[in-house]
Design an enzyme around this catalytic site. Structure first.
Site, PDB file in Angstrom:
ATOM      1  CD  GLU A 161      13.070  29.040  -6.100  1.00 47.72           C
ATOM      2  OE1 GLU A 161      12.244  28.344  -5.425  1.00 47.72           O
ATOM      3  OE2 GLU A 161      14.137  28.320  -6.642  1.00 47.72           O
ATOM      4  CD  GLU A 250       8.530  28.397  -7.813  1.00 47.06           C
ATOM      5  OE1 GLU A 250       8.861  29.359  -8.406  1.00 47.06           O
ATOM      6  OE2 GLU A 250       8.934  27.291  -7.799  1.00 47.06           O
TER       7      GLU A 250
END
Length: 410
Positions: A161, A250
Site C-alpha cells: 500500500e 489483501e
C-alpha cells in the site's frame, strides 16, 4: 494494512455500495455455463500471517487453513511480511513451511525497508533514492533466507500500500515506476507491484504503459478496500498485461467490526469474491489476517461463516482451474461464478434473497452426471447437500434463502 483498525474513510465514505434486498420473483432465467468460453486462470485463495502483530498460527490452525479435508479452508496462498528487522524473519518460517508442504504458494510484502534506508519527507517517510540497490539486496536476502528454510517464495512485493502510507513507507507512482524500471529486474523472484490499497489505477497505469518497467514486473497486485464496483474492470491490463498475472493481495470485506459469523452478513464476503473474480478478473483472492474475529478462521481455530464463503471457492476451485463464462446475475441478489479443470465443472451460487429460488442450469456440451453439492446458510456450514442429476447437460437446483452453494460436476 496495519495492525490498527482499518480507516473510517474506507468503512464509511468509501465503502462498497450496499445492494438493497429485493423480493425474489419466480426464476425464469436458465443459468448457462459455457466451458468453451475461458476467462482467467485461478492461482488460488488465501490469507495473511503476521506473527509480529498477532500470534502465529498454531500447528493445528495451519492445517485448518491450508489443508483441504473436512473442517478445513483449503487455502492455497499464504502472504507473509518482509520484516524490516531481520531478527524477525525466522518468526514466519514455521507457518510458511507448513503451507508449502500442503501445496500452497507463499508470497511476501514489505511495510518498511530497514530504517537506515529511509528518510522523512512531508511528514512521512520514503526509501532514499540512493538506497534502491540496497533495498533490492534486502528483498533478495529475505527471499534467500526463506529458501534456505525450505520456502521458495512465489513472489515478493515492492511495497504494501504505497498510496496509503500513514504508518509505513510511501511511494509516489513515479518512484514506483523508476524502481520497477531500473531496479526490480535484479530481484531474484517474481516481482509484485504496486499493491495500491484501493486499486487506484494511477498507481499501476505507469507500469503498464512503460515496457521496460512492465518487463521487470510479473504480477500486478492490488487491494480492494473501498474499491467501487465500477472500478473493478481494468481495460488497460487486458490490453497491455499479456503474460502478467493480476492478483488481489489483501482485503477484508465488508468490515472488521462485525463477527465473521454474523448471518446473512457473511454472504457479503461471497458476493465480493464473485465480483472480484468476474468483473475484476483477478486470479487470486487473499484475505487479511487468516485468524481473527472478523476473518475466515475464528480465534478458537474454527472456520467462520465468512471463512465458509471463502471455502466454497477455495476447497473446490483449485490452482490452475479456469474461470468460465456463466450467467453471472440471473436475478436480483443472485450471483453465479463457474470454473473448469479438464472435464470437471465447479459452480458457486449465492442467493442473498430472503426466499429460496429454483433455477434450471445448462452446461454447454455437458452429458449425464450426478452433481455433488455443498451448502452454507444460517443452519449449515459447508454441509453436503442433496445431489441433483444432470441429464444431457441440464439439471435444476434450489438455492435456499440466504445461502451459498457449490456444485461440482465430474
Amino acid at each position: 494494512m496495519s495492525k490498527l483498525k482499518r480507516r473510517s474513510l474506507i468503512t464509511a465514505g468509501a465503502a462498497l455500495p450496499v445492494l438493497a434486498a429485493a423480493a425474489p420473483a419466480a426464476a425464469q432465467t436458465t443459468i448457462l455455463v459455457e466451458p468453451g468460453n475461458v476467462q482467467q486462470t485461478i492461482q488460488g485463495f488465501g490469507g495473511m500471517n503476521h506473527s509480529v502483530w498477532i500470534a502465529d498460527l498454531t500447528a493445528a490452525q495451519r492445517d485448518t487453513a491450508f489443508g483441504n479435508g473436512s473442517g478445513q479452508l483449503g487455502f492455497s496462498i499464504l502472504r507473509i511480511p518482509v520484516h524490516e528487522d531481520r531478527a524477525n524473519w525466522s518468526r514466519e518460517v514455521a507457518t510458511a513451511q507448513r503451507a508449502i508442504a500442503l501445496g500452497a504458494k507463499v508470497f511476501a510484502s514489505p511495510w518498511n525497508p530497514p530504517a537506515h534506508m529511509t528518510e522523512s519527507f512531508s511528514g512521512g517517510k520514503r526509501l532514499r533514492y540512493d538506497m534502491y540497490d540496497d533495498y533490492v539486496q534486502h528483498l533478495n536476502d529475505f527471499d534467500q533466507f526463506m529458501a534456505s528454510n525450505g520456502v521458495d517464495l512465489y513472489g515478493i512485493s515492492v511495497q504494501n500500500e504505497p498510496d496509503y502510507a500513514h504508518d509505513w513507507t510511501a511511494w509516489t507512482p513515479q518512484e514506483m515506476l523508476r524502481f520497477c524500471r531500473e531496479n526490480a529486474g535484479a530481484i531474484g523472484t517474481r516481482v509484485i507491484a504496486p499493491e495500491s490499497f484501493q486499486y487506484r489505477k494511477n498507481q499501476s497505469d505507469p507500469i503498464l504503459n512503460d515496457p521496460q518497467a512492465l518487463g521487470n514486473v510479473d504480477i500486478i497486485g492490488a487491494h480492494l478496500y473501498g474499491t467501487q464496483n465500477a472500478d473493478l474492470p481494468y481495460p488497460l491490463f487486458q490490453q497491455k498485461g499479456g503474460g502478467k498475472e493480476l492478483w488481489m493481495t489483501e482485503v477484508y470485506h465488508p468490515n472488521s467490526s462485525d463477527s465473521a459469523d454474523l448471518w446473512p452478513g457473511a454472504l457479503d464476503t461471497g458476493e465480493h469474491m464473485h465480483r472480484a473474480l468476474v468483473y475484476g478478473r483477478f486470479q487470486t483472492y487473499v484475505w487479511w489476517y487468516i485468524r481473527r474475529s472478523y476473518g475466515p478462521m475464528r480465534e478458537d481455530g474454527r472456520i467462520s461463516k465468512r471463512g465458509a464463503n471463502m471455502a466454497h471457492f477455495s476447497k473446490w476451485v483449485r490452482p490452475g482451474y479456469q474461470r468460465i463464462t456463466a450467467t453471472a446475475n440471473p436475478q436480483a441478489n443472485v450471483y453465479i461464478t463457474a470454473f473448469k479443470s479438464g472435464a470437471r465443472i465447479v459452480i458457486v451460487a449465492i442467493n442473498k434473497n430472503a426466499s429460496s429460488v429454483y433455477f434450471p442450469f445448462t452446461v454447454q456440451g455437458g452429458g449425464n452426471a450426478t452433481v455433488a453439492t455443498w451448502l452454507t446458510d444460517a443452519n449449515n456450514t459447508l454441509a453436503a447437500s442433496s445431489s441433483p442429476t444432470m441429464t444431457n447437460g441440464s439439471f435444476g437446483a434450489q438455492l435456499p434463502a440466504r445461502s451459498i452453494r457449490t456444485f461440482v460436476i465430474n
